[in-house]
Design a protein around this motif. Structure first.
Motif, short mmCIF file in Angstrom:
data_model
loop_
_atom_site.label_atom_id
_atom_site.label_comp_id
_atom_site.label_asym_id
_atom_site.label_seq_id
_atom_site.Cartn_x
_atom_site.Cartn_y
_atom_site.Cartn_z
N SER A 85 109.31 -3.06 -16.45
CA SER A 85 109.41 -3.23 -14.57
C SER A 85 111.01 -4.58 -14.89
O SER A 85 112.44 -4.05 -14.75
CB SER A 85 109.04 -4.39 -14.24
OG SER A 85 108.45 -5.22 -14.51
N GLU B 178 114.32 -2.13 -16.07
CA GLU B 178 114.73 -1.71 -15.24
C GLU B 178 115.71 -1.98 -14.25
O GLU B 178 116.39 -1.98 -13.24
CB GLU B 178 113.57 -1.09 -14.12
CG GLU B 178 112.85 0.47 -15.24
CD GLU B 178 111.26 0.73 -14.51
OE1 GLU B 178 111.09 0.26 -13.05
OE2 GLU B 178 110.47 1.68 -14.93
N GLN B 179 115.08 -3.86 -13.88
CA GLN B 179 115.47 -4.58 -13.29
C GLN B 179 117.05 -4.61 -13.80
O GLN B 179 118.20 -4.80 -13.41
CB GLN B 179 114.64 -5.66 -13.03
CG GLN B 179 114.10 -5.94 -12.30
CD GLN B 179 113.25 -7.42 -12.19
OE1 GLN B 179 113.28 -8.39 -12.75
NE2 GLN B 179 112.51 -7.07 -10.64
N ARG C 242 119.46 -1.85 -13.32
CA ARG C 242 119.81 -1.28 -12.03
C ARG C 242 121.34 -2.15 -12.09
O ARG C 242 121.94 -1.71 -11.57
CB ARG C 242 118.58 -1.49 -10.82
CG ARG C 242 118.30 -0.67 -10.63
CD ARG C 242 117.35 -0.60 -9.71
NE ARG C 242 115.60 -0.37 -10.12
CZ ARG C 242 114.72 -0.85 -10.19
NH1 ARG C 242 114.91 -2.42 -10.16
NH2 ARG C 242 113.75 -0.64 -10.92
#
Length: 160
Positions: free
Chosen positions: A6, A9-10, A13
């Motif tokens: 995660s 993923e952050q 992004r």
């Protein structure tokens, strides 16, 4: 504890958002520059009206003017067959492409044949002999090569 996936993923992004912002800025700046190129008088940055350069087409008399033995529009040397060369050669390419080359009559004829076979050059008919004669006369291989050696030089000592 935070999952490494995660966190990745952050980061992905955040990078994606940053890339989007940078892309949008390039698009805005690029659009503005294109806008200025289309009509510089619309810009707040345009020069004063008297500073604008007005390009006027050459007068009919100046179109094929020759000065100091040079055809001004093309840079070709004045000589028999000049206008035949101008009318046939500069329809498809720049005169610079001709003037940068140096060939004998056989080389020019071979180049013309190559252009006819691969570049859709039309049949020149009786003009081919005129063109080849002109090019072989004024754009033949040079005899010079590198400069001659310096001779009879008076050398002097440099003062320190």
């Amino acid at each position: 504890m935070e999952n490494p996936a995660s966190k990745f993923e952050q980061s992905a992004r955040a990078i994606s958002r940053m890339m989007g912002i940078i892309f949008a800025m390039f698009m805005v700046v690029g659009g503005f520059l294109v806008y200025l190129m289309i009509d510089p008088t619309l810009s707040a940055f345009s020069p004063e009206p008297e500073a604008l350069v007005v390009v006027t087409p050459p007068e009919e008399d100046d179109f094929d003017k020759i000065e100091n033995g040079i055809h001004l529009r093309t840079g070709f040397v004045e000589g028999e067959g000049l206008m035949t060369v101008v009318n046939n050669c500069t329809n498809c390419h720049s005169a610079k492409l001709v003037t940068q080359n140096r060939m004998n009559a056989e080389g020019w004829r071979s180049t013309i044949k190559w252009m006819q076979e691969t570049q859709n050059l039309w049949d020149l008919g009786k003009n081919e002999d005129i063109i080849v004669a002109y090019l072989a006369t004024y754009y033949a291989p040079g005899e010079k090569g590198r400069r001659q050696n310096l001779e009879n030089i008076q050398w002097y000592a440099l003062e320190e």
